[in-house]
Design a protein around this motif. Structure first.
Motif, short mmCIF file in Angstrom:
data_model
loop_
_atom_site.label_atom_id
_atom_site.label_comp_id
_atom_site.label_asym_id
_atom_site.label_seq_id
_atom_site.Cartn_x
_atom_site.Cartn_y
_atom_site.Cartn_z
N ARG A 10 52.07 47.83 49.60
CA ARG A 10 51.28 49.06 49.57
C ARG A 10 49.98 48.89 48.78
NH1 ARG A 10 54.63 54.24 48.17
NH2 ARG A 10 55.57 53.58 50.16
N PRO A 11 49.97 48.31 47.58
CA PRO A 11 48.69 48.09 46.90
C PRO A 11 47.74 47.17 47.68
CG PRO A 11 50.50 47.91 45.34
CD PRO A 11 51.10 47.99 46.71
N LEU A 12 48.31 46.13 48.35
CA LEU A 12 47.45 45.23 49.11
C LEU A 12 46.73 45.97 50.24
CD1 LEU A 12 49.70 42.04 49.41
CD2 LEU A 12 47.63 42.28 48.05
N ILE A 13 47.43 46.90 50.89
CA ILE A 13 46.86 47.60 52.04
C ILE A 13 45.96 48.77 51.61
CG2 ILE A 13 47.41 49.00 54.07
CD1 ILE A 13 49.95 47.37 54.37
N GLU A 14 46.41 49.51 50.60
CA GLU A 14 45.77 50.78 50.31
C GLU A 14 44.70 50.71 49.23
OE1 GLU A 14 48.89 53.44 49.29
OE2 GLU A 14 49.74 53.51 51.33
N SER A 29 42.11 34.98 45.08
CA SER A 29 43.42 34.94 44.41
C SER A 29 43.36 35.61 43.05
CB SER A 29 43.91 33.49 44.29
OG SER A 29 42.99 32.71 43.54
N GLU A 30 42.27 35.44 42.32
CA GLU A 30 42.14 36.07 41.01
C GLU A 30 42.02 37.59 41.14
OE1 GLU A 30 38.76 34.09 39.41
OE2 GLU A 30 39.91 32.41 38.60
N ILE A 31 41.29 38.04 42.15
CA ILE A 31 41.15 39.49 42.36
C ILE A 31 42.49 40.10 42.74
CG2 ILE A 31 40.09 41.23 43.85
CD1 ILE A 31 37.63 39.43 44.02
N VAL A 32 43.24 39.44 43.65
CA VAL A 32 44.54 39.95 44.06
C VAL A 32 45.51 39.98 42.89
CG1 VAL A 32 46.56 39.51 45.49
CG2 VAL A 32 44.28 39.29 46.48
N GLY A 33 45.54 38.90 42.10
CA GLY A 33 46.50 38.80 41.01
C GLY A 33 46.18 39.70 39.83
N LYS A 34 44.89 39.87 39.51
CA LYS A 34 44.52 40.58 38.29
C LYS A 34 44.08 42.02 38.51
CE LYS A 34 43.03 36.34 35.91
NZ LYS A 34 41.90 35.62 35.28
N GLU A 35 43.60 42.34 39.72
CA GLU A 35 43.06 43.68 39.93
C GLU A 35 43.84 44.52 40.94
OE1 GLU A 35 38.77 44.04 40.08
OE2 GLU A 35 38.54 41.91 39.63
#
Length: 498
Positions: A64-68, A79-85
Motif C-alpha cells: 500500500r505505501p509503494l502504490i499510494e 532504493s534509498e528513497i524506497v527504504g528511507k522515505e
C-alpha cells in the motif's frame, strides 16, 4: 543463471535467477508480485515464500505505501528513497548479493527488486505460526511466573527482556550451517559476562557444518563438551524466569526458532539440582525441598545396587528378623536377586516410556494401573519377591524428583552400572564405582568451567550449592563464570567474608 552472487540492474534477470533457485515452476509457495510505482515511475518486484510471511503486514505496510504514497522525495538512488522515505514503518536492509537475498527469503522476509538498481531491499515480514504463551510442560511451576517459551525466537527474546530490565542485555544473531539459513540468538549481559566465554561459544557455533539445525536440542549436541559422555554439560530449560536468573549471573543463553526452550552455558552440577522454586520459596522451605531432591538423587542411583550388594555379600549387616523375612519371600523365586532387579528395572522403564507415548488423557492412568497389575501379578507368580517391588518403586519415584531431564537420564543409566558392580563385588564395588564417578565428574568442564565449581576448585561465591543462604546474603555472582561486576548488590553490613 549467470552469477549466483550478482544482482543485476535488470529486474527480470534477478527475478528469473531466484525463480530457478526456488524451482518456482514446481514450488507453488514461491510468490512474485510486480508493482508499478507511479510516484517514482519504475517497476518493482516483491518475492517471498507462502507460509513464512505475514500477508497483512505485506499488504498494509509494504504494498500500500509503494502504490499510494506520493510527494517530493529527497536526493538519492531509488532504493534509498524506497527504504528511507516510503517504507518508513518497516525494518529495511540493503542486500547486494543474490545469495543473501535467498537467505533472507528463507528467513521469512520479503525481497524487493527495483528496475535499474543493482541492489535489493530485504523487508522484515516474517509471520510464522506458533503457539501462544502457556504454562511450562516439563518444568512444572509451583510458585512463580506461569510462562514458558514457545516456538518463536522473537517471542522468546521478549519473554526474557520482560524479566531482565537491563540496558546491557545484548542479543547477537549468529548464522550457522552451510547455507547460513539458520539463525541462533545469543543473549548475555555485556557488563557481567566473561567475553572469553562469549568468543568460545561463537567459535563452537561457527564450527558447525550442517545444512540446517532444527532447534536447540540439535544445537546442544553440536556444541556440547563431551558428546560420548553420559554427563550433560549444557542446561535445557523452557522457563524464561530461569534463563533470566542465569543471565544475571553471567551465563549465556542460546535461543532459536522452532524451539520452546533455550540452552544455558556454562553450567555446573548444581545447576541441574536447583529449581526456580528454591528461590521463590522462603529460606527454610526452599532448602527443605532441595535437601529432599538431593536425597532422591542418591536413592535413585544407589538403592538397587545397595540391596543387591547387602543381600548377596553382606547379610550380617541386616537384622536377623529382616534376613529371615527376605529369605521367606524369596524361597519360591527361581531367579537370582540380580536377575529380579534387572527384570523389574526394565519393566519400570517400559512403563515410563509407555506413559510418555500414550495420549496424555489416559497416560498417567495406564502407568499406575500397569505398575499395580504387573507388580501384583509378578509377586503372585513367584517371579519376583515383594520387597524388590518396594525397592524398585522407591527408586522410580526418586528418579521423578530429579528436575532436569538430561540429568535424570544420567542417573537412570548409571544405576545399571552400579548394579553390575554391586552384584559382582558387593559394597566394595559400589564404593569403588562411586569414587570413580566423583573423580570423573571433578575432571569434567562446561565451556572451561569445572563441573564441581565453586567447591572444587574453590571460588568465592554466595555458597549457593547444597543449600542456599538467605537471598539478602547472596550478594556475590559466581567467580567461575563472571570476570567483572561480581557484586549483585551492596554487601550487607557486618557480613563476614565469603
Amino acid at each position: 543463471m549467470e552469477n549466483n552472487s550478482v544482482i543485476h540492474k535488470n529486474l527480470n534477470k534477478n527475478v528469473e535467477a531466484l525463480r530457478q533457485v526456488f524451482s518456482a515452476d514446481l514450488n507453488s509457495d514461491f510468490k512474485v508480485r510486480y508493482v508499478y510505482l507511479t510516484s517514482l515511475k519504475c517497476d518493482v518486484a516483491l518475492l517471498y515464500l507462502n507460509g513464512m510471511v505475514n500477508f497483512e503486514s505485506i499488504e498494509t505496510t509494504v504494498i500500500r505505501p509503494l502504490i499510494e504514497k506520493e510527494g517530493v522525495y529527497g536526493k538519492g538512488s531509488l532504493s534509498e528513497i524506497v527504504g528511507k522515505e516510503i517504507l518508513v514503518n518497516k525494518d529495511v536492509q540493503k542486500i547486494e548479493a543474490l545469495d543473501d537475498a535467498k537467505i533472507e527469503i528463507l528467513r521469512g522476509n520479503t525481497i524487493i527488486f527495483i528496475d535499474n538498481e543493482a541492489v535489493a531491499l530485504s523487508i522484515t515480514t516474517a509471520g510464522f505460526e506458533h503457539r501462544g504463551v502457556e504454562k511450562p510442560q516439563s518444568e512444572n511451576v509451583l510458585k512463580g511466573p506461569m510462562e514458558s517459551f514457545v516456538e518463536s525466537g522473537f517471542i522468546n527474546r521478549s519473554l526474557i527482556r520482560k524479566q531482565v530490565h537491563n540496558e546491557h542485555l545484548i542479543t547477537e544473531s549468529l548464522t550457522v550451517g552451510k547455507k547460513k539459513s539458520t539463525v541462533i540468538s545469543m543473549l548475555y549481559i555485556n557488563d557481567i559476562v566473561n567475553h572469553d566465554l562469549v568468543e568460545k561459544v561463537k567459535k563452537r557455533i561457527d564450527e558447525i557444518n550442517v545444512d540446517c539445525l532444527q532447534g536447540v536440542s540439535i544445537l546442544e549436541q553440536h556444541i556440547e563438551e563431551r558428546p560420548y559422555s553420559l554427563l550433560p554439560s549444557i542446561l535445557y530449560t523452557e522457563r524464561p524466569d530461569r534463563a533470566a536468573a542465569f543471565l544475571q549471573e553471567g551465563h549465556i543463553v542460546l535461543i532459536m526458532d522452532n524451539s520452546p526452550a533455550c540452552l544455558v552455558v556454562p553450567v555446573t552440577i548444581w545447576s541441574f539440582f536447583h529449581t526456580a522454586e528454591d528461590y521463590y520459596q522462603r529460606w527454610a522451605y526452599g532448602n527443605f525441598i532441595r535437601c529432599v531432591r538431593f536425597f532422591a538423587i542418591f536413592v535413585a542411583l544407589l538403592v538397587p545396587s545397595l540391596y543387591i550388594a547387602i543381600t548377596n555379600f553382606h547379610v550380617e549387616m541386616i537384622p536377623a528378623d529382616l534376613v529371615l523375612s527376605i529369605a521367606a519371600t524369596r524361597e519360591r523365586v527361581p531367579f537370582p536377586s540380580i536377575v529380579e532387579v534387572i527384570i523389574m528395572e526394565i519393566a519400570f522403564e517400559l512403563l515410563r516410556e509407555a506413559g510418555v507415548r500414550i495420549p496424555s488423557a489416559i497416560g498417567p492412568t495406564i502407568g499406575i494401573v500397569g505398575a499395580l497389575i504387573l507388580g501384583q501379578a509378578a509377586v503372585e507368580a513367584n517371579i519376583i519377591s515383594p520387597i524388590l517391588v518396594i525397592v524398585v518403586a522407591v527408586t522410580g519415584l526418586a528418579s521423578f524428583a530429579i528436575p532436569d531431564i538430561s540429568f535424570s537420564f544420567f542417573i537412570r543409566l548409571l544405576r545399571f552400572v552400579f548394579l553390575f558392580f554391586g552384584a559382582t563385588m558387593g559394597l566394595f564395588g559400589v564404593a569403588a564405582c562411586l569414587t570413580v564417578l566423583i573423580a570423573y565428574c571433578s575432571t569434567a568442564k562446561s565451556f572451561g568451567v569445572p563441573f564441581f565449581a565453586p567447591i572444587s576448585p574453590h571460588y568465592r561465591s554466595s555458597k549457593d550449592t547444597l543449600i542456599r543462604p538467605p537471598l539478602w546474603k547472596m550478594w556475590l555472582r559466581p567467580f567461575y563464570v563472571s570476570r567483572k561486576n561480581f557484586k549483585r548488590s551492596t554487601r550487607p553490613e557486618g557480613n563476614s567474608s565469603q
